[in-house]
Design a protein around this motif. Structure first.
Motif, mmCIF file in Angstrom:
data_model
loop_
_atom_site.group_PDB
_atom_site.id
_atom_site.type_symbol
_atom_site.label_atom_id
_atom_site.label_comp_id
_atom_site.label_asym_id
_atom_site.label_seq_id
_atom_site.Cartn_x
_atom_site.Cartn_y
_atom_site.Cartn_z
ATOM 1 N N ASP A 4 53.110 15.809 -13.907
ATOM 2 C CA ASP A 4 52.699 15.535 -16.079
ATOM 3 C C ASP A 4 54.344 14.826 -16.117
ATOM 4 O O ASP A 4 55.090 14.373 -15.567
ATOM 5 C CB ASP A 4 52.802 16.366 -16.778
ATOM 6 C CG ASP A 4 54.168 17.064 -15.754
ATOM 7 O OD1 ASP A 4 54.889 17.586 -15.626
ATOM 8 O OD2 ASP A 4 53.737 19.073 -16.074
ATOM 9 N N ALA A 5 54.112 14.511 -17.349
ATOM 10 C CA ALA A 5 55.529 13.438 -17.791
ATOM 11 C C ALA A 5 56.683 14.832 -17.645
ATOM 12 O O ALA A 5 58.006 13.387 -17.199
ATOM 13 C CB ALA A 5 54.955 13.319 -19.481
ATOM 14 N N ILE A 8 57.910 13.525 -13.690
ATOM 15 C CA ILE A 8 57.976 12.186 -13.462
ATOM 16 C C ILE A 8 59.433 12.450 -14.415
ATOM 17 O O ILE A 8 59.758 11.450 -13.022
ATOM 18 C CB ILE A 8 57.441 11.460 -14.229
ATOM 19 C CG1 ILE A 8 55.845 11.394 -13.609
ATOM 20 C CG2 ILE A 8 57.749 10.641 -14.225
ATOM 21 C CD1 ILE A 8 55.827 10.927 -12.461
ATOM 22 N N ARG A 9 59.930 12.816 -15.639
ATOM 23 C CA ARG A 9 61.021 12.687 -15.262
ATOM 24 C C ARG A 9 62.599 13.382 -15.204
ATOM 25 O O ARG A 9 63.811 13.154 -14.740
ATOM 26 C CB ARG A 9 60.981 13.419 -16.950
ATOM 27 C CG ARG A 9 60.481 11.914 -17.781
ATOM 28 C CD ARG A 9 60.229 12.091 -19.468
ATOM 29 N NE ARG A 9 61.369 12.518 -19.767
ATOM 30 C CZ ARG A 9 61.912 12.477 -21.319
ATOM 31 N NH1 ARG A 9 60.577 12.517 -21.938
ATOM 32 N NH2 ARG A 9 63.340 12.610 -21.447
ATOM 33 N N ARG A 23 58.105 21.728 -20.276
ATOM 34 C CA ARG A 23 57.215 21.737 -20.631
ATOM 35 C C ARG A 23 57.380 21.453 -21.566
ATOM 36 O O ARG A 23 56.439 21.462 -23.160
ATOM 37 C CB ARG A 23 56.202 22.009 -19.423
ATOM 38 C CG ARG A 23 56.172 20.889 -18.189
ATOM 39 C CD ARG A 23 55.187 22.426 -17.368
ATOM 40 N NE ARG A 23 54.832 20.780 -16.226
ATOM 41 C CZ ARG A 23 55.261 21.336 -14.904
ATOM 42 N NH1 ARG A 23 55.129 23.104 -14.428
ATOM 43 N NH2 ARG A 23 55.328 21.003 -13.786
ATOM 44 N N SER A 51 56.298 9.154 -27.296
ATOM 45 C CA SER A 51 55.914 8.785 -25.700
ATOM 46 C C SER A 51 56.979 10.377 -25.056
ATOM 47 O O SER A 51 57.975 10.418 -25.424
ATOM 48 C CB SER A 51 56.813 7.462 -25.392
ATOM 49 O OG SER A 51 56.404 7.318 -24.281
ATOM 50 N N LEU A 52 55.998 10.707 -24.112
ATOM 51 C CA LEU A 52 56.181 11.790 -23.140
ATOM 52 C C LEU A 52 57.282 11.586 -22.369
ATOM 53 O O LEU A 52 58.017 12.245 -21.774
ATOM 54 C CB LEU A 52 55.523 12.444 -22.915
ATOM 55 C CG LEU A 52 54.156 13.092 -23.265
ATOM 56 C CD1 LEU A 52 53.636 14.169 -22.836
ATOM 57 C CD2 LEU A 52 54.385 14.448 -24.083
ATOM 58 N N SER A 53 57.165 10.006 -22.292
ATOM 59 C CA SER A 53 58.485 9.515 -20.686
ATOM 60 C C SER A 53 59.558 8.692 -21.128
ATOM 61 O O SER A 53 60.544 8.758 -20.328
ATOM 62 C CB SER A 53 57.933 8.421 -20.155
ATOM 63 O OG SER A 53 56.861 7.408 -21.002
ATOM 64 N N GLY A 245 51.906 3.533 -18.938
ATOM 65 C CA GLY A 245 51.676 4.730 -19.285
ATOM 66 C C GLY A 245 51.136 5.940 -17.909
ATOM 67 O O GLY A 245 50.952 7.073 -18.005
ATOM 68 N N THR A 248 53.723 7.303 -15.790
ATOM 69 C CA THR A 248 54.990 7.889 -16.699
ATOM 70 C C THR A 248 53.979 9.312 -16.853
ATOM 71 O O THR A 248 54.247 9.954 -17.267
ATOM 72 C CB THR A 248 55.361 7.417 -17.267
ATOM 73 O OG1 THR A 248 54.765 6.949 -18.449
ATOM 74 C CG2 THR A 248 56.507 6.124 -16.394
ATOM 75 N N ARG A 249 52.275 9.080 -16.135
ATOM 76 C CA ARG A 249 51.940 10.572 -16.911
ATOM 77 C C ARG A 249 51.498 10.728 -18.144
ATOM 78 O O ARG A 249 51.780 12.160 -18.989
ATOM 79 C CB ARG A 249 51.538 11.906 -16.173
ATOM 80 C CG ARG A 249 51.946 11.896 -15.066
ATOM 81 C CD ARG A 249 50.940 11.304 -14.116
ATOM 82 N NE ARG A 249 51.065 11.292 -12.568
ATOM 83 C CZ ARG A 249 51.338 10.181 -12.028
ATOM 84 N NH1 ARG A 249 52.267 9.358 -12.750
ATOM 85 N NH2 ARG A 249 51.656 11.138 -10.689
ATOM 86 N N ASP A 250 52.351 9.868 -18.759
ATOM 87 C CA ASP A 250 52.526 9.399 -20.767
ATOM 88 C C ASP A 250 51.010 9.218 -21.203
ATOM 89 O O ASP A 250 50.523 8.608 -21.938
ATOM 90 C CB ASP A 250 53.296 8.691 -21.549
ATOM 91 C CG ASP A 250 54.046 8.891 -22.734
ATOM 92 O OD1 ASP A 250 53.466 9.675 -23.302
ATOM 93 O OD2 ASP A 250 54.856 7.463 -22.842
#
Length: 287
Positions: A4-5, A8-9, A23, A51-53, A245, A248-250
């Motif tokens: 998930d985001a 990834i981050r 999370r 944006s989650l990313s 997106g 990056t699972r955004d």
């Protein structure tokens, strides 16, 4: 896709406690249906979310990218649609001739060729063989006039013109020929009216409905389905943004772009239906 985001981050080396805390900060710890309904409630109020990313407003990310997609789509529509419809009408004027057969073979061939294959052939011919242009579109569109924009985006525009021409030519030809088999058209032919006049003055207006619908579908494709072309030529647009997106699972960004694409499609189809009713009086009156 796995992850998930937050993962990834933070990277693959992040421990579970860090992931759990991040999370919760992003709101990813809540049930999926709750996350979606909460986003949808905010979306209908004009809030596209963050944006989650990147923790950046989604609407700002879209605003920074939409111009390139819009310009390429408008240039393709302005060039490709009139030419394709005209070629389809001419093919309907002379069915069975060598011109009609060549045009039909060419359009069927283009339908079978995916966008990346067409783009590759154009790049090989113009960039590597003729040494004209560049295979990568770089730079912005600020301060450019219409001719400079054409020079800037001519390879992506040409690729998309070939893509939409394959369907528009065949559908226009089929729609006009379908009307040409009507009794009133046969009467006009028996009266000795030239075929070109019959097609332009009578058959075309009655076949405008299917033609407008296929034009609307192609316009929707130009806005929503140019992912391969944008990625191939490397210019920043909405399609490459949705690819980023996914990477990056955004899903906040993906949902916002997906909703914009759906609304664009629905609006264009409504316009096509209204145009078909306005152009054909028979559709405005009960039989």
């Amino acid at each position: 896709m796995p992850g998930d985001a937050a993962q990834i981050r933070l990277g693959q080396n992040a421990d579970e406690d860090s992931l759990r805390a991040f999370r919760a900060e992003l709101g990813l710890d809540k049930p999926l249906y709750y996350q979606y309904l909460n986003w949808l409630f905010n979306f209908v109020q004009g809030d596209f979310g963050m944006s989650l990313s990147s923790d950046y407003p989604t609407i700002q990310l879209i605003r920074d990218r939409y111009e390139n997609t819009l310009v390429v789509s408008l240039l393709t529509a302005a060039i490709g649609i009139p030419i394709s419809v005209s070629l389809g009408i001419i093919a309907a004027m002379f069915p069975g001739t060598i011109y009609d057969r060549i045009l039909t073979l060419g359009s069927v061939t283009l339908v079978a060729a995916p966008e990346f294959f067409t783009a590759t052939l154009l790049v090989l011919f113009f960039v590597f063989f003729l040494d004209i242009g560049s295979a990568v579109v770089v730079g912005g569109i600020e301060g450019k006039n219409i001719f400079q924009l054409l020079a800037h985006f001519w390879l992506p525009v040409m690729t998309l013109c070939f893509v939409i021409a394959s369907q528009l030519i065949r559908m226009t030809r089929a729609a006009v020929l379908n009307v040409m088999s009507s009794p009133y058209i046969e009467m006009a032919i028996l009266k000795g009216i030239p075929r070109s006049r019959i097609v332009i003055r009578h058959a075309l207006l009655n076949s405008i409905g299917p033609i407008v619908n296929i034009i609307a579908l192609n316009l929707a494709y130009l806005v929503t389905g140019v992912i391969v072309v944008e990625v191939y030529f490397g210019y920043s647009g909405l399609a490459t943004l949705i690819v980023q997106g996914v990477q990056t699972r955004d899903f906040i960004l993906i949902q916002a772009l997906g909703m914009i694409f759906c609304c664009t499609y629905v609006i264009l189809m409504i316009i096509a239906d209204v145009a078909a009713i306005v152009s054909n009086p028979r559709l405005r009156h009960p039989k």
